[in-house]
Scaffold this active site. Structure first.
Site, PDB file in Angstrom:
ATOM      1  CG  ASP A  64     -16.355 -17.897 -98.244  1.00  0.00           C
ATOM      2  OD1 ASP A  64     -15.888 -18.557 -99.170  1.00  0.00           O
ATOM      3  OD2 ASP A  64     -16.389 -16.652 -98.210  1.00  0.00           O
ATOM      4  CG  ASP A  70     -12.171 -12.749 -83.854  1.00  0.00           C
ATOM      5  OD1 ASP A  70     -12.674 -13.746 -84.420  1.00  0.00           O
ATOM      6  OD2 ASP A  70     -11.866 -12.733 -82.650  1.00  0.00           O
ATOM      7  CD  GLU A  93      -5.312  -6.829 -80.881  1.00  0.00           C
ATOM      8  OE1 GLU A  93      -6.184  -5.995 -80.652  1.00  0.00           O
ATOM      9  OE2 GLU A  93      -5.334  -7.987 -80.427  1.00  0.00           O
ATOM     10  CD  GLU A  94      -7.450 -11.482 -84.219  1.00  0.00           C
ATOM     11  OE1 GLU A  94      -7.370 -12.715 -84.315  1.00  0.00           O
ATOM     12  OE2 GLU A  94      -8.045 -10.913 -83.299  1.00  0.00           O
ATOM     13  CG  ASP A 115      -7.590  -4.361 -83.211  1.00  0.00           C
ATOM     14  OD1 ASP A 115      -8.006  -5.475 -83.562  1.00  0.00           O
ATOM     15  OD2 ASP A 115      -7.789  -3.887 -82.079  1.00  0.00           O
ATOM     16  CG  LEU A 117     -14.207  -7.397 -85.369  1.00  0.00           C
ATOM     17  CD1 LEU A 117     -14.508  -6.485 -86.544  1.00  0.00           C
ATOM     18  CD2 LEU A 117     -14.926  -8.709 -85.570  1.00  0.00           C
ATOM     19  CG  ASP A 118     -11.083  -2.117 -80.627  1.00  0.00           C
ATOM     20  OD1 ASP A 118     -10.329  -2.566 -79.750  1.00  0.00           O
ATOM     21  OD2 ASP A 118     -11.858  -1.164 -80.441  1.00  0.00           O
ATOM     22  CD  GLU A 276      -5.853  -2.198 -79.241  1.00  0.00           C
ATOM     23  OE1 GLU A 276      -6.943  -2.801 -79.281  1.00  0.00           O
ATOM     24  OE2 GLU A 276      -5.071  -2.330 -78.278  1.00  0.00           O
TER      25      GLU A 276
HETATM   26  P1  FDP Z   1     -11.390  -6.512 -76.175  1.00  0.00           P
HETATM   27  O1  FDP Z   1     -10.588  -7.089 -75.053  1.00  0.00           O
HETATM   28  O2  FDP Z   1     -12.851  -6.792 -76.070  1.00  0.00           O
HETATM   29  O3  FDP Z   1     -10.861  -6.850 -77.559  1.00  0.00           O
HETATM   30  O4  FDP Z   1      -7.904  -3.959 -76.823  1.00  0.00           O
HETATM   31  C1  FDP Z   1      -8.988  -4.738 -76.676  1.00  0.00           C
HETATM   32  C2  FDP Z   1     -10.127  -4.151 -75.878  1.00  0.00           C
HETATM   33  O5  FDP Z   1     -11.275  -4.913 -76.047  1.00  0.00           O
HETATM   34  C3  FDP Z   1     -10.467  -2.687 -76.231  1.00  0.00           C
HETATM   35  O6  FDP Z   1     -11.295  -2.570 -77.336  1.00  0.00           O
HETATM   36  C4  FDP Z   1     -11.142  -2.192 -74.969  1.00  0.00           C
HETATM   37  O7  FDP Z   1     -11.082  -0.788 -74.812  1.00  0.00           O
HETATM   38  C5  FDP Z   1     -10.373  -2.906 -73.891  1.00  0.00           C
HETATM   39  O8  FDP Z   1      -9.840  -4.089 -74.492  1.00  0.00           O
HETATM   40  C6  FDP Z   1     -11.231  -3.280 -72.721  1.00  0.00           C
HETATM   41  O9  FDP Z   1     -10.437  -3.841 -71.721  1.00  0.00           O
HETATM   42  P2  FDP Z   1     -11.002  -4.185 -70.255  1.00  0.00           P
HETATM   43  O10 FDP Z   1     -11.973  -5.297 -70.426  1.00  0.00           O
HETATM   44  O11 FDP Z   1      -9.786  -4.587 -69.502  1.00  0.00           O
HETATM   45  O12 FDP Z   1     -11.620  -2.935 -69.715  1.00  0.00           O
END
Ligand code: FDP
Length: 343
Positions: A64, A70, A93-94, A115, A117-118, A276
């Site tokens: 691939d 993500d 989420e994506e 979600d 890749l959080d 989330e």
């Molecule tokens: P990210 O933007 O890196 O994807 O929901 C997304 C998230 O991370 C959470 O994993 C994280 O707790 C939060 O956003 C962090 O947000 P801030 O940068 O506003 O603190």
């Protein structure tokens, strides 16, 4: 029995056996999830290398093209979970819209929300990231899932959990009978039970919030955080601040050590209810903790749209209840303390 090794597959089967009417579909669905997660974990481990390979135009071991992680996680979960006939639809989420099951596959009675890749902004700096998932039962008639099947309150979840890709890979899940954590043994490729029946301590000594937003917090949040910083050894204050900026990592630490994680209503909610807040609220409650927006229980919220954002305050019961008290403008802590140091 001492030395007994329990892998996640047999744990899920044992939990499903608690339901005499279970058909095994949920078990199979979770097995598909585990397979997808192992593949994502392997790709996460190679993330730094993928950049190098990408820059010289190579493909990965499967031929691939090297993809952004993500996007890779999204596709892997979507494909793995769609193909075995357990789901009527998915949402992620994506993806802006609900994800239908491709025509070539059978339909099933479950809805999968995720979600993939959080914490994706942490990928490039080698900090823990995660996957969050939620499973609901279809509630509308017919074979195909509809929006209403996704827009159910968190209380209706039949399973929820997360995976953390950190110094080790852990999968933490609940089927409504407590919360259990498994660590991936990379030598045998199995998730092994490492944290049976996780219970969140009633009170912790760390708080987790983006302090950079302090100037825009509502009065209750600002007062509460100020209170946490005051010195009172009897109540473990001042609390220590810990903020990874990956929700899964911050909530996982809070689950294991106790304390509180806050992404409050102001300046504005950021976290998504379906992918989330709801699943992590179910995990927290099943571990004996609490999850609130400040004024209502997260699991009670009836979603109105797929990408709805809500405030999330989650963690140890005593800590979250106290936050809620401050948020609602109460002066409960002083009243409870009655001039004495609090426990
Ligand atoms: P990210 O933007 O890196 O994807 O929901 C997304 C998230 O991370 C959470 O994993 C994280 O707790 C939060 O956003 C962090 O947000 P801030 O940068 O506003 O603190």
């Amino acid at each position: 029995m001492k030395g007994k090794v329990v892998n996640i597959q047999s744990h899920i089967v044992q939990t499903q056996n608690l339901h005499p009417d279970a058909t095994g579909t949920l078990t199979n669905l979770l097995w598909d999830l585990i397979m997808a997660v192992k593949i994502i974990a392997r790709e996460v481990r190679r993330a730094g290398l993928a950049d190098i390979l990408g820059s010289i135009g190579q493909a990965n071991v499967h031929g691939d093209d090297v993809k952004k992680l993500d996007q890779f996680a999204q596709e892997r979960l979507e494909e793995q979970l769609a193909m075995n006939g357990h789901l009527c639809c998915m949402a992620s989420e994506e993806r802006t819209e609900m994800i239908p099951i491709p025509r070539e596959y059978n339909r099933g009675k479950y809805v999968f929300l995720f979600d993939p890749l959080d914490g994706s902004s942490n990928i490039d700096v080698n900090i823990s990231i995660g996957t969050i998932f939620s499973v609901l039962k279809k509630v509308t008639p017919g074979e195909d899932g509809r929006l209403e099947d996704c827009l159910q309150p968190g209380l209706q979840q039949v399973a929820a959990g997360y995976v953390i890709y950190g110094s080790s890979v852990m999968l933490v899940y609940t089927l409504g009978h407590g919360v259990h954590g498994f660590t991936l043994d990379p030598t045998i490729g199995s998730f092994l039970l490492s944290h049976p029946d996780i219970r969140i301590p009633a009170k912790g000594k760390t708080y987790s919030i983006n302090e950079g937003n302090a100037g825009a917090w509502d009065a209750g949040t600002a007062k509460y955080v100020q209170w946490l910083k005051q010195k009172d050894p009897a109540s473990n204050r001042p609390y220590s601040l810990r903020y990874v900026g990956t929700l899964v990592a911050d909530v996982h630490r809070t689950l294991i050590n106790g304390g509180i994680f806050m992404y409050p209503a102001s300046p504005k909610p950021k976290l998504r209810l379906l992918y989330e807040a709801s699943p992590l609220a179910m995990v927290a409650e099943q571990a004996g903790g609490m999850a609130t927006t400040g004024k209502e229980r997260v699991l009670d919220i009836v979603p109105t749209e797929l990408h709805q954002k809500v405030p999330l305050v989650v963690g140890s019961t005593e800590d979250v209840a106290r936050y809620q008290d401050f948020f609602l403008g109460g002066d409960g802590p002083q009243k409870q303390a009655k001039g004495k140091s609090e426990r």
